[in-house]
Motif scaffolding. Sequence first.
Motif, mmCIF file in Angstrom:
data_model
loop_
_atom_site.group_PDB
_atom_site.id
_atom_site.type_symbol
_atom_site.label_atom_id
_atom_site.label_comp_id
_atom_site.label_asym_id
_atom_site.label_seq_id
_atom_site.Cartn_x
_atom_site.Cartn_y
_atom_site.Cartn_z
ATOM 1 N N SER A 161 0.828 -1.211 0.000
ATOM 2 C CA SER A 161 0.000 0.000 0.000
ATOM 3 C C SER A 161 0.859 1.257 0.000
ATOM 4 N N VAL A 162 1.951 1.243 0.750
ATOM 5 C CA VAL A 162 2.838 2.405 0.812
ATOM 6 C C VAL A 162 3.532 2.621 -0.521
ATOM 7 N N ALA A 163 4.067 1.539 -1.103
ATOM 8 C CA ALA A 163 4.753 1.667 -2.392
ATOM 9 C C ALA A 163 3.808 2.200 -3.460
ATOM 10 N N LEU A 164 2.577 1.677 -3.496
ATOM 11 C CA LEU A 164 1.608 2.162 -4.485
ATOM 12 C C LEU A 164 1.241 3.614 -4.216
ATOM 13 N N GLY A 165 0.984 3.953 -2.958
ATOM 14 C CA GLY A 165 0.602 5.322 -2.627
ATOM 15 C C GLY A 165 1.684 6.322 -2.956
ATOM 16 N N GLN A 166 2.920 5.999 -2.610
ATOM 17 C CA GLN A 166 4.018 6.907 -2.939
ATOM 18 C C GLN A 166 4.199 7.041 -4.446
ATOM 19 N N SER A 167 4.091 5.937 -5.163
ATOM 20 C CA SER A 167 4.296 6.001 -6.616
ATOM 21 C C SER A 167 3.207 6.820 -7.287
ATOM 22 N N ILE A 168 1.972 6.709 -6.783
ATOM 23 C CA ILE A 168 0.881 7.503 -7.355
ATOM 24 C C ILE A 168 1.107 8.983 -7.097
ATOM 25 N N LEU A 169 1.501 9.319 -5.865
ATOM 26 C CA LEU A 169 1.745 10.719 -5.524
ATOM 27 C C LEU A 169 2.909 11.293 -6.313
ATOM 28 N N GLU A 170 4.016 10.557 -6.366
ATOM 29 C CA GLU A 170 5.218 11.067 -7.025
ATOM 30 C C GLU A 170 5.077 11.146 -8.541
ATOM 31 N N SER A 171 4.341 10.203 -9.119
ATOM 32 C CA SER A 171 4.303 10.117 -10.580
ATOM 33 C C SER A 171 3.017 10.641 -11.197
ATOM 34 N N GLY A 172 2.028 10.989 -10.359
ATOM 35 C CA GLY A 172 0.758 11.412 -10.924
ATOM 36 C C GLY A 172 0.109 10.313 -11.749
ATOM 37 N N TRP A 173 0.000 9.111 -11.122
ATOM 38 C CA TRP A 173 -0.541 7.927 -11.809
ATOM 39 C C TRP A 173 0.278 7.592 -13.049
ATOM 40 N N GLY A 174 1.584 7.798 -12.955
ATOM 41 C CA GLY A 174 2.473 7.455 -14.060
ATOM 42 C C GLY A 174 2.513 8.485 -15.168
ATOM 43 N N SER A 182 20.321 4.019 6.703
ATOM 44 C CA SER A 182 20.053 3.708 8.106
ATOM 45 C C SER A 182 18.991 4.608 8.721
ATOM 46 N N ARG A 183 18.834 5.805 8.186
ATOM 47 C CA ARG A 183 17.860 6.722 8.796
ATOM 48 C C ARG A 183 16.432 6.232 8.654
ATOM 49 N N TYR A 184 16.174 5.338 7.705
ATOM 50 C CA TYR A 184 14.819 4.812 7.523
ATOM 51 C C TYR A 184 14.606 3.489 8.255
ATOM 52 N N GLY A 185 15.628 3.032 8.983
ATOM 53 C CA GLY A 185 15.544 1.734 9.634
ATOM 54 C C GLY A 185 14.373 1.616 10.590
ATOM 55 N N GLY A 186 14.045 2.701 11.293
ATOM 56 C CA GLY A 186 12.954 2.648 12.258
ATOM 57 C C GLY A 186 11.610 2.332 11.645
ATOM 58 N N ALA A 187 11.431 2.687 10.375
ATOM 59 C CA ALA A 187 10.142 2.439 9.723
ATOM 60 C C ALA A 187 9.859 0.950 9.599
ATOM 61 N N PHE A 188 10.909 0.144 9.466
ATOM 62 C CA PHE A 188 10.711 -1.276 9.207
ATOM 63 C C PHE A 188 10.294 -2.061 10.457
ATOM 64 N N ALA A 189 10.197 -1.368 11.580
ATOM 65 C CA ALA A 189 9.590 -1.976 12.762
ATOM 66 C C ALA A 189 8.069 -1.883 12.696
ATOM 67 N N HIS A 190 7.546 -1.232 11.648
ATOM 68 C CA HIS A 190 6.103 -0.996 11.538
ATOM 69 C C HIS A 190 5.567 -1.438 10.174
ATOM 70 N N THR A 191 6.112 -2.515 9.628
ATOM 71 C CA THR A 191 5.647 -2.961 8.312
ATOM 72 C C THR A 191 4.198 -3.460 8.346
ATOM 73 N N ASP A 192 3.688 -3.792 9.558
ATOM 74 C CA ASP A 192 2.291 -4.221 9.668
ATOM 75 C C ASP A 192 1.349 -3.041 9.901
ATOM 76 N N ASP A 193 1.887 -1.827 9.909
ATOM 77 C CA ASP A 193 1.100 -0.601 10.093
ATOM 78 C C ASP A 193 1.530 0.399 9.022
ATOM 79 N N PRO A 194 0.949 0.318 7.825
ATOM 80 C CA PRO A 194 1.402 1.162 6.704
ATOM 81 C C PRO A 194 1.389 2.654 7.007
#
Length: 335
Positions: A207-220, A287-299
Amino acid sequence: IHWSPGSGAHATRGAIRDEWRATGWENGPLGYPTTDEICGLRNGGCYQDFQNGQIHWSPGSGAHATRGAIRDEWRATGWENGPLGYPTTDEVCGLRNGGCYQTYQDGSIHWTSATGAHATHGAIGERWASQNWEQGPLGYPTSDEIATGTGSYQMFEGGAIIWTANGSRTEAITMNSSGLTPTQQDYLRQALPAAVAESQQYGVPVSVALGQSILESGWGGSTLSSRYNNYFGIKCSTSSPYQSGCINMGSGEYLHSSYQIISSSFRTYGSRTDSFLDHGYFLTHNSRYGGAFAHTDDPDRFIREVARAGYATDPNYAQKVINLMNAYNLYQYDI
């Protein structure tokens, strides 16, 4: 013994000869034999080459012809030594959208002109069968099974089936096109397999990958995405094994609370999937994004942690991604 100027003289006999006769002899799809019968295959099997295909026989499967795209796919899997084993039926056509299939000892191969020929087997094949094959919500397979570090997945017209080695868990993800424009449906259909691959490889929620890609690319629709396959605006400040080069382009950035267009160097990619995989690589190798991966079950928490760590200059970046995840229920694709 049959002879023709193009094939030479070759003998046919027994079960292989009976199968060739059933296909219409030389007037059928196989044409004339181009070799004699060759034995010594796995489990006591034999085969014979013809102008347009082969006939394989084994004591456990009988004699069956393979040809065309289905034969080519079986060859790519390793013939009888691969995961499918020997064919147990001839090619059967008349399926939805002009499709054909052939069953094997441990799976099947399905083909349509739009999707090509792809094998299904094992837990993924069983899950697809339980959803009524090509008649179900997933439609036909559009890829072979793809191995990842945590299991494997396979893409279908309407979604994906994912098998996770830890616990031998199999899940089906069906693409929901409700409320989407045709352009958005097409984007999601193409982006979903890339996001699934990223999730399997690096653990980023789909869900995060899709949401970011839609925002960044304007639906491609952005030039960076449509021309250079960069769906996340990742810059060339560092390198990755997925990028194919760099390109200088103008982009919108928040500088001192002011939105400005500045020139930046962005990564370019050979495919959409490379861009998604690089997104996962980028997050896991900083490494600065490492903390996010403790929450992969909470997008929602995951993307907030990514934004808090400085992923984007937009102070509302995380909320914009979450709004997209909610608006299009992208959470339904998380595995």
